[in-house]
Design a protein around this motif. Structure first.
Motif, PDB file in Angstrom:
ATOM      1  N   GLY A  96      -8.914  -7.584  -2.759  1.00  0.00           N
ATOM      2  CA  GLY A  96      -9.523  -6.350  -2.272  1.00  0.00           C
ATOM      3  C   GLY A  96      -9.292  -6.137  -0.786  1.00  0.00           C
ATOM      4  N   ASP A  97      -9.010  -7.231  -0.050  1.00  0.00           N
ATOM      5  CA  ASP A  97      -8.747  -7.110   1.387  1.00  0.00           C
ATOM      6  C   ASP A  97      -7.356  -6.522   1.609  1.00  0.00           C
ATOM      7  OD1 ASP A  97     -11.171  -8.312   1.855  1.00  0.00           O
ATOM      8  OD2 ASP A  97     -10.336 -10.217   2.588  1.00  0.00           O
ATOM      9  N   GLU A  98      -7.235  -5.740   2.671  1.00  0.00           N
ATOM     10  CA  GLU A  98      -5.929  -5.249   3.090  1.00  0.00           C
ATOM     11  C   GLU A  98      -5.492  -6.038   4.313  1.00  0.00           C
ATOM     12  OE1 GLU A  98      -5.562  -1.042   3.678  1.00  0.00           O
ATOM     13  OE2 GLU A  98      -5.894  -0.608   1.556  1.00  0.00           O
ATOM     14  N   VAL A  99      -4.218  -6.397   4.338  1.00  0.00           N
ATOM     15  CA  VAL A  99      -3.665  -7.119   5.479  1.00  0.00           C
ATOM     16  C   VAL A  99      -2.446  -6.358   5.979  1.00  0.00           C
ATOM     17  CG1 VAL A  99      -4.500  -9.387   4.767  1.00  0.00           C
ATOM     18  CG2 VAL A  99      -2.267  -8.637   4.016  1.00  0.00           C
ATOM     19  N   VAL A 132       0.826  -1.206   0.000  1.00  0.00           N
ATOM     20  CA  VAL A 132       0.000   0.000   0.000  1.00  0.00           C
ATOM     21  C   VAL A 132       0.867   1.266   0.000  1.00  0.00           C
ATOM     22  CG1 VAL A 132      -1.685   1.319   1.349  1.00  0.00           C
ATOM     23  CG2 VAL A 132      -1.986  -1.136   1.047  1.00  0.00           C
ATOM     24  N   ASP A 133       1.996   1.234   0.702  1.00  0.00           N
ATOM     25  CA  ASP A 133       2.855   2.416   0.798  1.00  0.00           C
ATOM     26  C   ASP A 133       3.716   2.633  -0.442  1.00  0.00           C
ATOM     27  OD1 ASP A 133       1.917   2.993   3.374  1.00  0.00           O
ATOM     28  OD2 ASP A 133       3.401   1.651   4.287  1.00  0.00           O
ATOM     29  N   SER A 134       4.372   1.580  -0.928  1.00  0.00           N
ATOM     30  CA  SER A 134       5.323   1.746  -2.030  1.00  0.00           C
ATOM     31  C   SER A 134       4.738   1.430  -3.405  1.00  0.00           C
ATOM     32  CB  SER A 134       6.542   0.839  -1.805  1.00  0.00           C
ATOM     33  OG  SER A 134       6.183  -0.528  -1.965  1.00  0.00           O
ATOM     34  N   GLY A 135       3.620   0.701  -3.451  1.00  0.00           N
ATOM     35  CA  GLY A 135       3.033   0.301  -4.724  1.00  0.00           C
ATOM     36  C   GLY A 135       3.726  -0.910  -5.338  1.00  0.00           C
ATOM     37  N   LYS A 136       4.731  -1.457  -4.651  1.00  0.00           N
ATOM     38  CA  LYS A 136       5.454  -2.621  -5.151  1.00  0.00           C
ATOM     39  C   LYS A 136       4.548  -3.844  -5.141  1.00  0.00           C
ATOM     40  CE  LYS A 136       9.461  -5.513  -4.253  1.00  0.00           C
ATOM     41  NZ  LYS A 136      10.504  -5.875  -3.303  1.00  0.00           N
ATOM     42  N   VAL A 137       4.560  -4.584  -6.256  1.00  0.00           N
ATOM     43  CA  VAL A 137       3.729  -5.778  -6.379  1.00  0.00           C
ATOM     44  C   VAL A 137       4.596  -7.016  -6.116  1.00  0.00           C
ATOM     45  CG1 VAL A 137       2.323  -7.171  -7.957  1.00  0.00           C
ATOM     46  CG2 VAL A 137       2.168  -4.673  -8.015  1.00  0.00           C
ATOM     47  N   THR A 186       3.178 -21.168   7.935  1.00  0.00           N
ATOM     48  CA  THR A 186       3.308 -20.734   9.324  1.00  0.00           C
ATOM     49  C   THR A 186       3.933 -19.345   9.461  1.00  0.00           C
ATOM     50  OG1 THR A 186       5.461 -21.805   9.539  1.00  0.00           O
ATOM     51  CG2 THR A 186       3.514 -23.113  10.148  1.00  0.00           C
ATOM     52  N   SER A 187       4.329 -18.725   8.345  1.00  0.00           N
ATOM     53  CA  SER A 187       4.961 -17.403   8.395  1.00  0.00           C
ATOM     54  C   SER A 187       3.938 -16.327   8.742  1.00  0.00           C
ATOM     55  CB  SER A 187       5.615 -17.075   7.051  1.00  0.00           C
ATOM     56  OG  SER A 187       4.616 -16.808   6.079  1.00  0.00           O
ATOM     57  N   PRO A 188       4.393 -15.203   9.295  1.00  0.00           N
ATOM     58  CA  PRO A 188       3.462 -14.117   9.626  1.00  0.00           C
ATOM     59  C   PRO A 188       2.671 -13.620   8.411  1.00  0.00           C
ATOM     60  CG  PRO A 188       5.581 -13.719  10.661  1.00  0.00           C
ATOM     61  CD  PRO A 188       5.755 -14.906   9.748  1.00  0.00           C
ATOM     62  N   VAL A 189       3.320 -13.545   7.246  1.00  0.00           N
ATOM     63  CA  VAL A 189       2.622 -13.073   6.044  1.00  0.00           C
ATOM     64  C   VAL A 189       1.510 -14.046   5.667  1.00  0.00           C
ATOM     65  CG1 VAL A 189       2.857 -12.544   3.584  1.00  0.00           C
ATOM     66  CG2 VAL A 189       4.629 -11.802   5.181  1.00  0.00           C
ATOM     67  N   GLY A 223      11.192  -5.377   9.410  1.00  0.00           N
ATOM     68  CA  GLY A 223      11.461  -3.957   9.204  1.00  0.00           C
ATOM     69  C   GLY A 223      10.321  -3.057   9.663  1.00  0.00           C
ATOM     70  N   GLY A 224       9.339  -3.592  10.346  1.00  0.00           N
ATOM     71  CA  GLY A 224       8.187  -2.814  10.794  1.00  0.00           C
ATOM     72  C   GLY A 224       6.909  -3.318  10.150  1.00  0.00           C
ATOM     73  N   LYS A 225       5.814  -2.633  10.439  1.00  0.00           N
ATOM     74  CA  LYS A 225       4.517  -3.055   9.892  1.00  0.00           C
ATOM     75  C   LYS A 225       4.415  -2.708   8.418  1.00  0.00           C
ATOM     76  CE  LYS A 225       1.751  -3.077  14.029  1.00  0.00           C
ATOM     77  NZ  LYS A 225       0.434  -2.850  14.565  1.00  0.00           N
ATOM     78  N   LYS A 226       3.881  -3.665   7.657  1.00  0.00           N
ATOM     79  CA  LYS A 226       3.642  -3.471   6.229  1.00  0.00           C
ATOM     80  C   LYS A 226       2.178  -3.775   5.957  1.00  0.00           C
ATOM     81  CE  LYS A 226       7.894  -3.603   3.996  1.00  0.00           C
ATOM     82  NZ  LYS A 226       8.166  -2.713   2.920  1.00  0.00           N
TER      83      LYS A 226
END
Length: 157
Positions: A135-138, A96-101, A122-125, A144-147
């Motif tokens: 369409g959902d945001e996670v 959402v911040d960088s637009g990187k896909v 089992t990873s956080p992502v 490196g912090g919240k993404k």
């Protein structure tokens, strides 16, 4: 006994590694130990001790793979459909911040390889993605912090 989720490809790769260790590496290290033993005094024989250590690592890996295969829950995602993220899905997301896909496939812990675009279930992502739809945001707590990502596509292959 805790099941180990894996794709058919992951199961095949572990089975192949196990067969290689048993049929190639185990006999090879036995020969190396035999040759090193012929060099005399085992107390000061570095080759012998190195070979025995390698043998221990090979046997430990064989035991680990046999354990995982005995607990394997092979899940074939090729028959899955729908937009909900679950094991085996190929998920495309946009930062959402960088637009990187980025695109990841959710796989078992032994199959995860970020360079290949696979992440462990089992990873956080992956835990943040499971059950979500395009369409959902996670939001993920990354090192490196919240993404925050928006799911743009869920595919099955």
């Amino acid at each position: 006994m805790e099941k180990v989720p894996m794709t058919p490809e992951g199961h095949a790769a572990l089975t192949e590694e196990l067969n290689h260790l048993k049929s190639v590496e185990r006999p090879k290290i036995s020969k190396e130990i035999g040759v090193a033993r012929e060099h005399g005094d085992l107390r000061e024989n570095a080759e012998y001790h190195a070979a025995k250590e390698k043998q221990g690592m090979i046997e430990a890996r064989i035991n680990e793979i046999e354990d995982k295969l005995s607990r394997a829950e092979v899940i074939d995602p090729s028959s899955f459909t729908g937009d909900k993220v679950r094991f085996g899905a190929h998920v495309t997301m946009e930062d959402v911040d960088s637009g990187k896909v980025v695109e990841y496939r959710i796989v078992g812990p032994d199959e995860a390889d970020l360079e290949k675009g696979t992440i462990s279930v089992t990873s956080p992502v992956a835990r943040a993605l499971i059950g979500r739809e395009p369409g959902d945001e996670v939001t993920v707590n990354a090192p490196g912090g919240k993404k925050t990502y928006e799911i743009t596509k869920v595919r099955w292959r």
